[in-house]
Design an enzyme around this catalytic site. Structure first.
Site: not given
Length: 324
Positions: A57, A62, A164, A185, A233, A287
């Site tokens: 993803d 980003y 969203n 998502q 997480l 992560t």
């Protein structure tokens, strides 16, 4: 048009683990990345693939595009790797700069330019899924549909999703789109529970405080839309850095106790709780630490074996109060 067969569209299929690449590529400013960041990305990709993860993803924003760029470097250095992976990216968020505010943009020009930029950075000819990142109130749905149709006809995008968005927003878009929306998502975790609280707070005054549009999960199940959970997480709140409220600390203790009893990791318990829900939730693991990625491996097994009682025990502990 029809969705590409690599996109998850079967409402009865279980969720899957997804690797989120937001942590790759170095800093969030314009500083360039170096060999260390390329090595970090390669190690994270390898760790995710070792778990059987195939979907990666991205988003154009980003690390200001560096997450896609460093991922593209790894693809270029590993012949044949692209064909073994599914890649999704997002468009629609424009960051503040040049005296302009941060904003959302589903105009045809921005969508086309964004996807072309992502393809260049990722060093690929297509993405398997394109997600529309956040709702743009100024969306001209016909214009949006035209841009998406063009990208699919050109083979640059193979399936379409959103992020969203509520059930009503998805339905509004779907009325004009020729291709099905295959994914939504959302932020969903044991720590961010509005998505599940909304289902039991119907006809309760506190239900108005959840901020989650009721019916979104049900719409996804009805229409075979995969629910992808970012922040799955809970930033390690229950699996590595216990802190926060008394309820958070108690939940972390319960997670650890269950992990020991089930001979697994805290990460697997937290993700398994999400995947136990019948809405086919697919956690996005964000992560970049290979060891922590590996710690998520058991989540599908834990989801399959988790009892109703254990699932409710985790939820009740996390919410800090009994069911209404």
């Amino acid at each position: 048009m029809t969705s590409h067969p690599t996109a998850a569209t079967n409402a009865s299929a279980p969720g899957r683990l997804i690797y989120g690449c937001m942590g790759l590529g170095g800093s969030w400013d314009d500083a360039p990345y170096g060999p260390a960041e390329v090595d970090q990305a390669a190690a994270a990709i390898d760790a995710a693939r070792h778990l059987g993860i195939t979907l990666f993803d991205h988003a154009d924003i980003y690390r200001r595009g560096k997450s896609e760029q460093v991922f593209g470097d790894v693809l270029a250095a590993t012949p044949g790797l692209r064909e073994q992976l599914l890649i999704q990216t997002k468009c629609g968020i424009r960051q503040a700069g040049d005296g302009l505010p941060g904003r959302y943009d589903f105009s045809a020009g921005h969508i086309l330019a964004s996807v072309n930029g992502s393809l260049q950075r990722l060093r690929t000819d297509y993405v398997d899924i394109l997600l529309l990142h956040r709702p743009d109130p100024l969306t001209d749905v016909a214009e949006l549909a035209g841009a998406v149709g063009r990208l699919m006809e050109e083979g640059k995008v193979r399936a379409l999703g959103v992020s969203n968005m509520s059930a009503a927003q998805i339905s509004h878009l779907q009325d004009r789109l020729e291709t099905p929306i295959v994914a939504n998502q959302l932020e969903m975790s044991l720590g961010k529970r509005a998505w599940v609280e909304s289902t039991v707070l119907v006809n309760q005054d506190t239900g108005f405080d959840t901020g989650f549009p009721h019916g979104t999960l049900e719409h996804a199940a009805t229409h075979g839309i995969e629910l992808q959970a970012y922040g799955s997480l809970a930033q390690g709140l229950y699996s590595g850095r216990p802190s926060g409220t008394a309820a958070d600390l108690a939940t972390a203790g319960l997670v650890q106790a269950l992990a020991q009893g089930w001979n697994t990791t805290a990460e697997a318990v937290v993700l398994g709780w999400l995947m136990r829900h019948p809405a086919r939730i697919s956690p996005v693991i964000g992560t970049s630490n290979p060891a922590r990625i590996a710690a998520c491996a058991d989540a599908p097994r834990i989801a399959a074996e988790m009892s109703r009682e254990a699932w409710y025990a985790l939820w009740t502990e996390a919410r800090g109060s009994a069911m209404p």
